[in-house]
Design an enzyme around this catalytic site. Structure first.
Site, PDB file in Angstrom:
ATOM      1  N   LYS A  45       0.814  -1.218   0.000  1.00 24.19           N
ATOM      2  CA  LYS A  45       0.000   0.000   0.000  1.00 24.19           C
ATOM      3  C   LYS A  45       0.850   1.272   0.000  1.00 24.19           C
ATOM      4  CE  LYS A  45      -4.335  -1.774   1.858  1.00 24.19           C
ATOM      5  NZ  LYS A  45      -5.316  -1.764   2.973  1.00 24.19           N
TER       6      LYS A  45
ATOM      7  N   HIS B 269      -5.853 -11.526  -0.573  1.00 20.16           N
ATOM      8  CA  HIS B 269      -7.190 -11.137  -1.034  1.00 20.16           C
ATOM      9  C   HIS B 269      -7.778 -12.165  -2.004  1.00 20.16           C
ATOM     10  CE1 HIS B 269      -7.785  -7.279   0.893  1.00 20.16           C
ATOM     11  NE2 HIS B 269      -6.551  -6.927   0.580  1.00 20.16           N
TER      12      HIS B 269
END
Length: 334
Positions: A195, A245
């Protein structure tokens, strides 16, 4: 020793024969090292704990605590197990060497020692120790970077540490071994490091993301894997970073894995990551209650997104008397 290598390494010499101890001290001090002497095994352990040496020379036959036991304790302690140990003895029996190696000794020298051989063996082991220290430094930088990424936003601060706490507790319930738990610990701490490439305006957006913005967010597992892959010691964490994910029904990202294609550590991490994300305040919604979060996990398991067995274990863990407090772990570089 070459000048580049003679930067005051700390060496503990555990030897009850004072003449031998002084000889070792003179030879190694001449190489530029800081040499500390211990006359028995108990003194050696205290000295090792106090000064965290770069190398240990350990006589097998010492009073109070012999070299075997000192070696065993040093190699079983996570704080000292990477310190190289040279076992020294007048016993030429192969069984003695075998026992020392089984306890984790890195090298073996027989008395009477040749000073040239002593220096050469120490140089070699200290060179390896320096590389290990450099590796530790590189790992520490990555973990610090991961914490810095989280600290950019009040909505993500402490997330990785809480996920790690939950994941390790669930790993215990699932009966995973110590090596798997260590991989999980590191992977959980690093899972969102990608991120760093996600703009703050997207991470902290108060409203719904546009499709284009969501595609940017979906790049963070790939970016994180690319950051970590060059460091060999952390390569086992790459699947957790890249695939946290993914979903069992194949509708996750980035690689659309399904079912058993997703390793158990990744399935476990995904559950705890989803739980803490739901339980945390976000710019576009309030934090959900623990009961609601668990209901969402159960629904995800029924819908084929999450591992049902692991979800059941986690819900039992979080609902029962052993329910984990939602507090971050103490800050740690590793």
């Amino acid at each position: 020793m070459a000048a580049a290598e003679a930067s005051a390494y700390r060496i503990v010499v555990a030897e009850d024969d004072s003449s031998n101890a002084r000889l070792f001290e003179q030879v190694l001090a001449a190489e530029g090292h800081d040499v500390r002497l211990a006359a028995d095994g108990v003194e050696a352990l205290a000295l090792i704990a106090d000064c965290k040496p770069d190398l240990i020379l350990l006589d097998l036959d010492m009073p109070r605590l012999n070299g075997y036991e000192v070696c065993r304790r040093v190699k079983q302690d996570p704080a000292t197990r990477l310190i190289p140990i040279v076992m020294i003895t007048a016993d030429h029996a192969f069984d003695s060497k075998l026992r020392a190696w089984e306890l984790g000794a890195d090298d073996f020298l027989e008395k009477p020692l040749h000073c040239i051989e002593l220096v050469a063996r120490c140089r070699s082991l200290l060179r390896v120790k320096r590389l290990i220290d450099e590796l530790d430094t590189a790992e520490a930088v990555l973990f610090a970077l991961a914490r810095a990424v989280e600290a950019k936003s009040p909505y993500t601060q402490g997330h990785a540490q809480r996920v790690t706490l939950y994941a390790l507790a669930l790993a215990d319930e699932a009966g995973l071994g110590s090596e798997e738990r260590e991989t999980l610990r590191k992977g959980a701490l690093l899972h969102d490091i990608g991120k760093i490439s996600t703009p703050d305006a997207i991470l902290d957006k108060p409203g719904e993301l546009t499709p284009a913005e969501y595609e940017v967010v979906k790049q963070h597992p790939l970016q994180g894997a690319r950051i970590v892959e060059p460091l060999r010691s952390l390569r086992e964490t790459v699947p957790l970073i890249r695939w946290h994910h993914e979903r069992l029904d194949g509708r996750g990202y980035p690689d659309h894995l399904a079912g058993e294609e997703i390793p158990i550590l990744v399935r476990l991490l995904s559950i705890t990551d989803v739980y803490d994300s739901l339980a945390s305040q976000r710019p576009y919604r309030d934090a959900m209650s623990p009961a609601t979060c668990l209901d969402v996990l159960r629904k995800g398991a029924r819908g084929g997104k999450l591992d049902a067995r692991l979800v059941d274990l986690f819900c039992d863990l979080m609902s029962g008397e052993r329910r984990l407090a939602r507090e971050p772990l103490a800050a740690s570089p590793v």
